[in-house]
Design a protein around this motif. Structure first.
Motif, PDB file in Angstrom:
ATOM      1  N   CYS A   1     -17.550   2.124 -11.142  1.00 44.08           N
ATOM      2  CA  CYS A   1     -17.199   1.217 -10.109  1.00 44.08           C
ATOM      3  C   CYS A   1     -16.094   1.882  -9.300  1.00 44.08           C
ATOM      4  CB  CYS A   1     -16.742   0.002 -10.599  1.00 44.08           C
ATOM      5  SG  CYS A   1     -14.985  -0.122 -11.136  1.00 44.08           S
TER       6      CYS A   1
ATOM      7  N   ARG B   1     -13.351   1.253  -8.697  1.00 41.11           N
ATOM      8  CA  ARG B   1     -11.929   1.375  -9.373  1.00 41.11           C
ATOM      9  C   ARG B   1     -11.774   2.677 -10.215  1.00 41.11           C
ATOM     10  NH1 ARG B   1     -13.028  -3.784 -10.434  1.00 41.11           N
ATOM     11  NH2 ARG B   1     -13.646  -3.321 -12.389  1.00 41.11           N
ATOM     12  N   CYS B   2     -12.939   3.149 -10.738  1.00 37.02           N
ATOM     13  CA  CYS B   2     -12.893   4.047 -11.617  1.00 37.02           C
ATOM     14  C   CYS B   2     -13.609   5.435 -11.471  1.00 37.02           C
ATOM     15  CB  CYS B   2     -13.675   3.569 -12.982  1.00 37.02           C
ATOM     16  SG  CYS B   2     -13.406   2.229 -13.818  1.00 37.02           S
TER      17      CYS B   2
ATOM     18  N   GLU C   1     -16.208   1.249 -17.770  1.00 35.44           N
ATOM     19  CA  GLU C   1     -15.400   0.342 -18.146  1.00 35.44           C
ATOM     20  C   GLU C   1     -16.180  -0.478 -19.503  1.00 35.44           C
ATOM     21  OE1 GLU C   1     -12.780  -1.875 -15.490  1.00 35.44           O
ATOM     22  OE2 GLU C   1     -14.113  -0.953 -13.963  1.00 35.44           O
TER      23      GLU C   1
ATOM     24  N   CYS D   1     -19.608  -1.993 -14.497  1.00 34.19           N
ATOM     25  CA  CYS D   1     -19.136  -0.434 -14.598  1.00 34.19           C
ATOM     26  C   CYS D   1     -19.224   0.290 -15.754  1.00 34.19           C
ATOM     27  CB  CYS D   1     -17.723  -0.577 -14.290  1.00 34.19           C
ATOM     28  SG  CYS D   1     -16.983   1.034 -14.365  1.00 34.19           S
TER      29      CYS D   1
END
Ligand SMILES: [Zn+2]
Length: 235
Positions: free
Chosen positions: A156, A158-159, A212, A209
């Protein structure tokens, strides 16, 4: 006690009568052959994945996944089409297959023409427009007019940390700086935008994700060569 599901689905596409699709979880083990020390457990995992989706004893037609934008029409079951990142078919005896560990699988489905597609999209393929190319090929080859798209599990926004060399190749709205002088690239959003600009009827997103979630292997979390699989077939 919680149990891990063997396969997950894009909810909005799970009940389509003509479509079979799914993403294998870590419960089934790795389905990636390329980095596997031993082939047999991987082949057993692939057989289990087929069984979970009700496709016992069928041949998986695998896209080679070379991070390009080429699309292949599959008219009979074959093991491997090694020079493409997207497959499409209208045949009920063909099972499309890709393997992933952070790169996104994208399911394409036209319920009017009963044509299905499967795309492997990492940053290179996304940059080259592989999802839009698959939509275009479905229209050209089969006359599809009403294509729905489902974005599967992937790393995702954020990652997914990338350097300026990669970040600079994407529109700024899909990139933001992180704390350490690098960038975070939202490949899911870039593919959603690409599919919308290609004019599909709907874009769904499983919203998971890989980095995650413990349900899927992630190259960024554990670069151990393990892969999850995506299957798409016409019923
Ligand atoms: Zn994430």
């Amino acid at each position: 006690m919680k149990t891990i599901p063997a396969a997950l689905h894009i909810p909005e596409l799970a009940d389509e009568p003509g479509l079979v699709h799914g993403f294998s979880t870590t419960l089934l083990g790795s389905v990636g052959l390329t980095h596997a020390p031993d082939r047999e457990p991987v082949l057993a995992s692939r057989r289990s994945f087929l069984e979970v989706l009700g496709l016992e004893h069928r041949t998986l037609t695998t896209a080679g996944a070379i991070h390009g934008a080429a699309v292949a029409r599959v008219d009979e079951p074959v093991d491997l089409i090694d020079d493409v990142d997207a497959l499409m078919t209208d045949r009920t005896d063909v099972v499309l297959f890709t393997t992933h560990a952070d790169c996104y699988p994208i399911v394409l489905w036209d319920p009017e023409k009963n044509v299905a597609g499967l795309v492997h999209a990492g940053w290179r393929g996304t940059k080259k427009g592989v999802a839009a190319a698959a939509v275009g090929s479905m229209r050209q080859e089969y006359g599809c007019r009403h294509i729905r798209a489902g974005i599967g599990p992937g790393i995702c926004g954020r990652c997914y940390q990338v350097g300026d060399d990669v970040a600079s190749q994407f529109e700024r709205r899909f990139v933001r700086p992180d704390d350490g002088g690098k960038f975070l690239l939202d490949l899911g959003a870039a593919n959603r935008n690409q599919l919308e600009e290609a004019g599909v009827d709907a874009v769904y997103d499983i919203g998971m994700c890989t980095k995650e979630s413990y349900l899927f292997p992630s190259h960024r979390r554990h670069p151990d060569g393990k892969r999850f699989g995506a299957i798409v077939a016409v019923r």
